[in-house]
Design an enzyme around this catalytic site. Structure first.
Site, PDB file in Angstrom:
ATOM      1  N   ASN A  74     -13.140   5.337   2.990  1.00  0.00           N
ATOM      2  CA  ASN A  74     -13.860   4.554   1.991  1.00  0.00           C
ATOM      3  C   ASN A  74     -15.179   4.022   2.534  1.00  0.00           C
ATOM      4  O   ASN A  74     -15.601   2.916   2.214  1.00  0.00           O
ATOM      5  CB  ASN A  74     -12.991   3.387   1.520  1.00  0.00           C
ATOM      6  CG  ASN A  74     -11.698   3.846   0.877  1.00  0.00           C
ATOM      7  OD1 ASN A  74     -11.628   4.927   0.314  1.00  0.00           O
ATOM      8  ND2 ASN A  74     -10.668   3.017   0.979  1.00  0.00           N
ATOM      9  N   SER A 132      -7.336   6.416  -0.508  1.00  0.00           N
ATOM     10  CA  SER A 132      -5.894   6.286  -0.293  1.00  0.00           C
ATOM     11  C   SER A 132      -5.110   6.649  -1.543  1.00  0.00           C
ATOM     12  O   SER A 132      -3.957   7.088  -1.449  1.00  0.00           O
ATOM     13  CB  SER A 132      -5.538   4.843   0.106  1.00  0.00           C
ATOM     14  OG  SER A 132      -5.848   4.590   1.445  1.00  0.00           O
ATOM     15  N   HIS A 156       0.822  -1.217   0.000  1.00  0.00           N
ATOM     16  CA  HIS A 156       0.000   0.000   0.000  1.00  0.00           C
ATOM     17  C   HIS A 156       0.852   1.261   0.000  1.00  0.00           C
ATOM     18  O   HIS A 156       0.639   2.189  -0.797  1.00  0.00           O
ATOM     19  CB  HIS A 156      -0.934  -0.030   1.215  1.00  0.00           C
ATOM     20  CG  HIS A 156      -1.967   1.041   1.240  1.00  0.00           C
ATOM     21  ND1 HIS A 156      -1.733   2.286   1.789  1.00  0.00           N
ATOM     22  CD2 HIS A 156      -3.247   1.060   0.797  1.00  0.00           C
ATOM     23  CE1 HIS A 156      -2.833   3.028   1.688  1.00  0.00           C
ATOM     24  NE2 HIS A 156      -3.768   2.305   1.084  1.00  0.00           N
TER      25      HIS A 156
END
Length: 364
Positions: free
Chosen positions: A242, A309, A151
């Site tokens: 989210n 993100s 990530h």
């Protein structure tokens, strides 16, 4: 595009052979080839538009032909590989490409990536990752440059993947990136760890903090650290979250994005529609690309991800471009400028001030 490897003659005995491209400058091509003892089976191809033949030659034949007055050039048939660099759609969408063309690349702006770590050996990141810190002390997570999750490496690529004819390009491709590992290899962390990462960023003179992370539960201590970073002159950017739904009318922005000192970033697609997952609420401040975003992954890999993100680092990258162009701005002035020049898209609780726009902010 295709780029040839450097051409040159191999050294060896006269009996060694290889593939060559030979360009002739006279009408006696066939006679010359025969004179040098080239067999019919060694004529691999004869081109029609240029006086060029693809031949299998011994080193001695190649050297002889190269010296002949009716031969313009003799080149080894070097291998080639496909090279190229993809510009992810989000970069021009936020006017990042237009700003780059004006020389605004985030040069010397320090961006702390508070995340799962950043692969500092990645072909598209190695030149820009200048340092890092991990809040963990266990062997699996103590190295800020070991990102088993991927990530953080993805986020870092959107901010500042290098302009090097490989992979992708980041918004601010000359920014200094710092891997601040506050999430473990499973992608989870704590409020205390994030606070430590913010503190490290303040103490190490970062300019921008990107936090593509969050949770539904806040903390007064974390809020104070976020406020302190802003008070110390850092620009603090975070993913809104989210937790959105199709209606988009609930207050679902997470922490730390929800704090007043933090820019909460919502996600849009290529058509500037809010991603249905993008959190909504009065804290949403600005929007950026967050759907099908191509970026870097550990091990010289690449993939497309969705999420706020992915939107947050677009804003961090734009901020780096604008701050390079206008270093006299305070963080509060930079923040206001990004909001003032954003492209309005719709309701503020869904899009904030709208789509972040780099060149408009620079030229404002």
């Amino acid at each position: 595009m295709f780029l040839p490897a450097q051409a040159g003659f191999a050294t060896g005995t006269p009996t060694e052979s290889g593939d060559y491209l030979v360009k002739f400058n006279g009408a006696a091509e066939k006679g010359l080839v025969q004179a040098f003892g080239v067999e019919e089976e060694d004529i691999l191809h004869e081109y029609e538009l240029l006086s060029v033949k693809h031949l299998n030659l011994t080193d001695q034949q190649a050297q002889g032909l190269e010296r002949h007055p009716h031969v313009d050039m003799v080149e080894e048939n070097a291998e080639v590989q496909a090279l190229g660099q993809t510009v992810p759609w989000g970069v021009p969408h936020v006017q990042g490409t237009a700003a780059q063309e004006q020389g605004h690349t985030g040069d010397n702006v320090k961006v702390a990536i508070l995340d799962t770590g950043v692969d500092n050996t990645h072909e598209d990141l190695a030149n820009n990752v200048k340092g890092g810190h991990s809040v963990f002390d266990d062997a699996a997570n103590s190295d800020p440059y070991y990102d088993a999750n991927g990530h953080g490496t993805h986020v870092a690529g959107t901010v500042g993947a290098v302009n090097n004819d490989l992979g992708v390009i980041g918004v601010a491709y000359e920014a200094d990136l710092y891997a601040v590992k506050v999430l473990n290899n499973d992608g989870s962390g704590t409020l205390a760890g994030i606070a430590e990462g913010i503190e490290w960023s303040i103490e190490n003179d970062m300019d921008i903090i990107n936090m593509s992370l969050g949770g539904s539960q806040g903390s007064s201590i974390l809020e104070e650290f976020s406020d302190l970073a802003f008070d110390e002159g850092l620009l603090v950017v975070a993913a809104a979250g989210n937790s959105g739904n199709r209606g988009g009318n609930n207050d679902t922005v997470g922490y730390p994005a929800k704090y007043d000192s933090v820019i909460a970033v919502a996600a849009v697609d290529e058509n500037n529609n809010r991603a249905t997952f993008s959190s909504t609420g009065p804290a949403v401040e600005i929007a950026a690309p967050g759907v099908n975003v191509l970026s870097t992954l550990p091990g010289d890999d690449y993939a497309s991800y969705n999420g706020t993100s992915m939107a947050s680092p677009h804003v961090a990258g734009v901020a780096a471009q604008v701050w390079q162009a206008k270093p006299e701005l305070s963080n509060a002035e930079l923040r206001a400028l990004l909001n003032e020049t954003a492209k309005g898209l719709g309701p503020s609780h869904q899009y904030g001030h709208g789509l972040v726009q780099s060149l408009d902010a620079i030229e404002n």
